[in-house]
Design an enzyme around this catalytic site. Sequence first.
Site, PDB file in Angstrom:
ATOM      1  N   GLU A 181      78.809  59.919  22.722  1.00  0.00           N
ATOM      2  CA  GLU A 181      78.144  60.307  23.970  1.00  0.00           C
ATOM      3  C   GLU A 181      77.406  61.628  23.774  1.00  0.00           C
ATOM      4  O   GLU A 181      77.966  62.574  23.262  1.00  0.00           O
ATOM      5  CB  GLU A 181      79.196  60.419  25.082  1.00  0.00           C
ATOM      6  CG  GLU A 181      78.618  60.714  26.431  1.00  0.00           C
ATOM      7  CD  GLU A 181      77.444  59.786  26.751  1.00  0.00           C
ATOM      8  OE1 GLU A 181      77.634  58.566  26.794  1.00  0.00           O
ATOM      9  OE2 GLU A 181      76.312  60.293  26.916  1.00  0.00           O
TER      10      GLU A 181
ATOM     11  N   LYS B 277      76.978  62.251  15.526  1.00  0.00           N
ATOM     12  CA  LYS B 277      77.439  62.981  16.710  1.00  0.00           C
ATOM     13  C   LYS B 277      77.893  64.398  16.343  1.00  0.00           C
ATOM     14  O   LYS B 277      77.484  65.371  16.969  1.00  0.00           O
ATOM     15  CB  LYS B 277      78.574  62.206  17.390  1.00  0.00           C
ATOM     16  CG  LYS B 277      79.199  62.918  18.554  1.00  0.00           C
ATOM     17  CD  LYS B 277      78.225  63.193  19.673  1.00  0.00           C
ATOM     18  CE  LYS B 277      78.693  64.300  20.556  1.00  0.00           C
ATOM     19  NZ  LYS B 277      77.792  64.613  21.662  1.00  0.00           N
TER      20      LYS B 277
ATOM     21  N   CYS C 269      82.912  71.201  23.134  1.00  0.00           N
ATOM     22  CA  CYS C 269      82.403  70.427  21.998  1.00  0.00           C
ATOM     23  C   CYS C 269      81.929  71.248  20.806  1.00  0.00           C
ATOM     24  O   CYS C 269      82.325  70.970  19.674  1.00  0.00           O
ATOM     25  CB  CYS C 269      81.255  69.533  22.466  1.00  0.00           C
ATOM     26  SG  CYS C 269      81.799  68.283  23.623  1.00  0.00           S
TER      27      CYS C 269
HETATM   28  P1  NAD Z   1      88.904  65.275  28.779  1.00  0.00           P
HETATM   29  O1  NAD Z   1      90.047  66.077  28.255  1.00  0.00           O
HETATM   30  O2  NAD Z   1      88.151  65.737  29.977  1.00  0.00           O
HETATM   31  O3  NAD Z   1      89.411  63.785  29.100  1.00  0.00           O
HETATM   32  C1  NAD Z   1      90.213  63.034  28.255  1.00  0.00           C
HETATM   33  C2  NAD Z   1      91.221  62.256  29.114  1.00  0.00           C
HETATM   34  O4  NAD Z   1      91.907  61.318  28.266  1.00  0.00           O
HETATM   35  C3  NAD Z   1      92.302  63.116  29.767  1.00  0.00           C
HETATM   36  O5  NAD Z   1      92.251  62.959  31.169  1.00  0.00           O
HETATM   37  C4  NAD Z   1      93.624  62.576  29.173  1.00  0.00           C
HETATM   38  O6  NAD Z   1      94.686  62.569  30.103  1.00  0.00           O
HETATM   39  C5  NAD Z   1      93.225  61.173  28.784  1.00  0.00           C
HETATM   40  N1  NAD Z   1      94.090  60.566  27.745  1.00  0.00           N
HETATM   41  C6  NAD Z   1      94.456  61.083  26.554  1.00  0.00           C
HETATM   42  N2  NAD Z   1      95.204  60.199  25.864  1.00  0.00           N
HETATM   43  C7  NAD Z   1      95.334  59.094  26.638  1.00  0.00           C
HETATM   44  C8  NAD Z   1      95.975  57.833  26.475  1.00  0.00           C
HETATM   45  N3  NAD Z   1      96.624  57.539  25.346  1.00  0.00           N
HETATM   46  N4  NAD Z   1      95.894  56.934  27.477  1.00  0.00           N
HETATM   47  C9  NAD Z   1      95.212  57.232  28.623  1.00  0.00           C
HETATM   48  N5  NAD Z   1      94.572  58.402  28.826  1.00  0.00           N
HETATM   49  C10 NAD Z   1      94.625  59.321  27.849  1.00  0.00           C
HETATM   50  O7  NAD Z   1      87.906  65.105  27.544  1.00  0.00           O
HETATM   51  P2  NAD Z   1      86.310  64.860  27.598  1.00  0.00           P
HETATM   52  O8  NAD Z   1      85.599  66.154  27.777  1.00  0.00           O
HETATM   53  O9  NAD Z   1      86.023  63.714  28.500  1.00  0.00           O
HETATM   54  O10 NAD Z   1      86.051  64.416  26.092  1.00  0.00           O
HETATM   55  C11 NAD Z   1      86.466  63.156  25.608  1.00  0.00           C
HETATM   56  C12 NAD Z   1      85.821  62.918  24.252  1.00  0.00           C
HETATM   57  O11 NAD Z   1      84.400  62.898  24.397  1.00  0.00           O
HETATM   58  C13 NAD Z   1      86.114  64.001  23.207  1.00  0.00           C
HETATM   59  O12 NAD Z   1      86.221  63.391  21.957  1.00  0.00           O
HETATM   60  C14 NAD Z   1      84.868  64.874  23.259  1.00  0.00           C
HETATM   61  O13 NAD Z   1      84.630  65.523  22.028  1.00  0.00           O
HETATM   62  C15 NAD Z   1      83.790  63.868  23.539  1.00  0.00           C
HETATM   63  N6  NAD Z   1      82.598  64.392  24.215  1.00  0.00           N
HETATM   64  C16 NAD Z   1      82.712  65.304  25.221  1.00  0.00           C
HETATM   65  C17 NAD Z   1      81.570  65.758  25.883  1.00  0.00           C
HETATM   66  C18 NAD Z   1      81.655  66.758  26.981  1.00  0.00           C
HETATM   67  O14 NAD Z   1      80.613  67.270  27.381  1.00  0.00           O
HETATM   68  N7  NAD Z   1      82.816  67.058  27.518  1.00  0.00           N
HETATM   69  C19 NAD Z   1      80.323  65.260  25.528  1.00  0.00           C
HETATM   70  C20 NAD Z   1      80.234  64.316  24.513  1.00  0.00           C
HETATM   71  C21 NAD Z   1      81.378  63.890  23.870  1.00  0.00           C
HETATM   72  C1  UDX Z   2      77.002  69.779  24.245  1.00  0.00           C
HETATM   73  C2  UDX Z   2      75.778  68.979  23.762  1.00  0.00           C
HETATM   74  O1  UDX Z   2      74.576  69.576  24.267  1.00  0.00           O
HETATM   75  C3  UDX Z   2      75.879  67.534  24.231  1.00  0.00           C
HETATM   76  O2  UDX Z   2      74.792  66.782  23.719  1.00  0.00           O
HETATM   77  C4  UDX Z   2      77.185  66.960  23.716  1.00  0.00           C
HETATM   78  O3  UDX Z   2      77.308  65.631  24.135  1.00  0.00           O
HETATM   79  C5  UDX Z   2      78.359  67.789  24.199  1.00  0.00           C
HETATM   80  O4  UDX Z   2      78.184  69.160  23.812  1.00  0.00           O
HETATM   81  P1  UDX Z   2      77.731  70.853  26.572  1.00  0.00           P
HETATM   82  O5  UDX Z   2      78.728  71.578  25.736  1.00  0.00           O
HETATM   83  O6  UDX Z   2      78.175  70.125  27.773  1.00  0.00           O
HETATM   84  O7  UDX Z   2      76.958  69.788  25.669  1.00  0.00           O
HETATM   85  O8  UDX Z   2      76.592  71.897  27.045  1.00  0.00           O
HETATM   86  P2  UDX Z   2      75.316  72.536  26.343  1.00  0.00           P
HETATM   87  O9  UDX Z   2      74.207  72.476  27.296  1.00  0.00           O
HETATM   88  O10 UDX Z   2      75.056  72.006  24.996  1.00  0.00           O
HETATM   89  O11 UDX Z   2      75.738  74.061  26.215  1.00  0.00           O
HETATM   90  C6  UDX Z   2      76.738  74.496  25.292  1.00  0.00           C
HETATM   91  C7  UDX Z   2      76.850  76.002  25.321  1.00  0.00           C
HETATM   92  O12 UDX Z   2      75.701  76.601  24.716  1.00  0.00           O
HETATM   93  C8  UDX Z   2      76.927  76.595  26.736  1.00  0.00           C
HETATM   94  O13 UDX Z   2      77.878  77.625  26.762  1.00  0.00           O
HETATM   95  C9  UDX Z   2      75.537  77.109  26.971  1.00  0.00           C
HETATM   96  O14 UDX Z   2      75.498  78.155  27.894  1.00  0.00           O
HETATM   97  C10 UDX Z   2      75.160  77.580  25.565  1.00  0.00           C
HETATM   98  N1  UDX Z   2      73.711  77.654  25.336  1.00  0.00           N
HETATM   99  C11 UDX Z   2      72.957  76.525  25.382  1.00  0.00           C
HETATM  100  C12 UDX Z   2      73.119  78.883  25.064  1.00  0.00           C
HETATM  101  O15 UDX Z   2      73.790  79.907  25.014  1.00  0.00           O
HETATM  102  N2  UDX Z   2      71.768  78.929  24.849  1.00  0.00           N
HETATM  103  C13 UDX Z   2      70.987  77.814  24.869  1.00  0.00           C
HETATM  104  O16 UDX Z   2      69.765  77.930  24.647  1.00  0.00           O
HETATM  105  C14 UDX Z   2      71.594  76.567  25.155  1.00  0.00           C
END
Ligand code: NAD
Ligand code: UDX
Length: 466
Positions: free
Chosen positions: A163, A222, A278
């Site tokens: 994602e 990713k 991330c």
């Molecule tokens: P999060 O911690 O917000 O959510 C994960 C959820 O999974 C939690 O609510 C937890 O309780 C649940 N969980 C864990 N183990 C489980 C199980 N065995 N059965 C059922 N539920 C379970 O995490 P997130 O931010 O959504 O990130 C999830 C993944 O996506 C990570 O690998 C992260 O690196 C990736 N990712 C995150 C972002 C972002 O912006 N947060 C963007 C892209 C990718």
């Molecule tokens: C990031 C990636 O952008 C996204 O594609 C991936 O799926 C998850 O990780 P996110 O962490 O949600 O997303 O936010 P992002 O907008 O990337 O910002 C990350 C951090 O960098 C923030 O703290 C932001 O304030 C900082 N940032 C971003 C800067 O300091 N300067 C910039 O120019 C851009």
Amino acid sequence: MTNIKKICCIGAGYVGGPTMSVIAKKCPDIQVTVVDLNEARIAAWNDEDVNNIPIYEPGLSDVVAEARGRNLFFSTDVEKAIDEADMVFISVNTPTKTYGAGKGQAADLKWIELCARQIAQVAKSDKIIVEKSTLPVRTAEALKDILHNTGNGVKFQILSNPEFLAEGTAMEDLDAPDRVLIGGDSTLEGQEAVQALVDVYANWVPRERILTTNVWSSELSKLTANAFLAQRVSSINSLSELCERTEADITEVARAIGTDSRIGPKFLKASVGFGGSCFQKDILNLVYIARSYGLQEVADYWEQVIIMNDHQKRRFANKIIQTSYNTVNGKKIAFLGWAFKKDTNDTRESAAIYVADHLLNEQAQVAVYDPKVEANQVYGDLNYLRTRDAEENKAGVSVFDDPYEACKGAHAIAVLTEWDEFKDYDWQRIYDSMLKPANVFDGRNLLDSKKLRAIGFNVKTIGSSL
Ligand code: NAD
Ligand code: UDX
């Protein structure tokens, strides 16, 4: 040809929740069930008042209101949802390991493995398993092993579909993604599974934006996309320090660099340092993977992005201390913002946590205001660092629900998050209520520093010697 009728997503977090809400909205013929072990989180997703859903993301509550109960469901019954689904997304957390081999760098895959074992145990029919979590390259191999060795003889295809949404803009990113990436096996069955997922996204994403690759390229892309983005932030932040010494201005430099179409303008905003769940985790994981293949130079190269980011956060805190006549002991320092960026209530790895920690070591009194972050989250973030005990954090930090109260009587204000509302505050009122000299440290170059200086503030920005 596999026609997907029921999807289950394991993990109702910042990715699982918004992603599945959009799939449900765009594909009314598909039943989408998002499951989680966390009962409180699921209860919040099911709250009658959609404003109480656990994740703040502009536009998300409207989509949940539209699809929930129609073809979008949130549940703690993980087994039932897996059993019924044709396609299971794994969207659980993959944080940095805090113990054992790879501590502090490798991704902790215990939740991923638990999911695989549970799917293997429950499944009574063939399923497509989709890696939505960000995973180290070659994780699909381990998943395949677990699924096929502990399963009931049913067949699984494993796809990688990382994602790319960013928090704060998740709904726009999901609605019109730059690309959707799907990695699968080159076998006939693998390609059929890829096509089934392509068909889901094709309900709203133009076909040319859906990229298909092998599983390993998808997994690695990713991690490396995040590394490239974070590298740009560390690059511009490294130059911000040079600007502060040379009377160059980082905003002008960033504009000059970014107008080169080969470089581009995005992710060149100097800041107090990047945060979020991330960037740091994924680069550390990349460093760990490179080292585990014996690629020292590759590992060192990417590790520098983290080193620069840590330096930027520390440098910001040190500037507050130096400007405060080298001591912040007992001084009230008001923080505007605690979230790692605007338009989210997520605070994971937020620069604010580390700046506060540094100032607390110097016995400052930190006063926090953030429009979307609750007090218990602020204390939880500091306690998690284990720098001092919870009582001391409580004594050193106060959390306000009114920004003017947070700033009243302060020696300095530090802007840690770029929330739009900060720009529109009554800065004269804030100035009048502060101790003098009234210092503002703008860690986001957000405020109108000319206007603030005219009021009488002493304003320090990132990347300018003024
Ligand atoms: P999060 O911690 O917000 O959510 C994960 C959820 O999974 C939690 O609510 C937890 O309780 C649940 N969980 C864990 N183990 C489980 C199980 N065995 N059965 C059922 N539920 C379970 O995490 P997130 O931010 O959504 O990130 C999830 C993944 O996506 C990570 O690998 C992260 O690196 C990736 N990712 C995150 C972002 C972002 O912006 N947060 C963007 C892209 C990718
Ligand atoms: C990031 C990636 O952008 C996204 O594609 C991936 O799926 C998850 O990780 P996110 O962490 O949600 O997303 O936010 P992002 O907008 O990337 O910002 C990350 C951090 O960098 C923030 O703290 C932001 O304030 C900082 N940032 C971003 C800067 O300091 N300067 C910039 O120019 C851009």
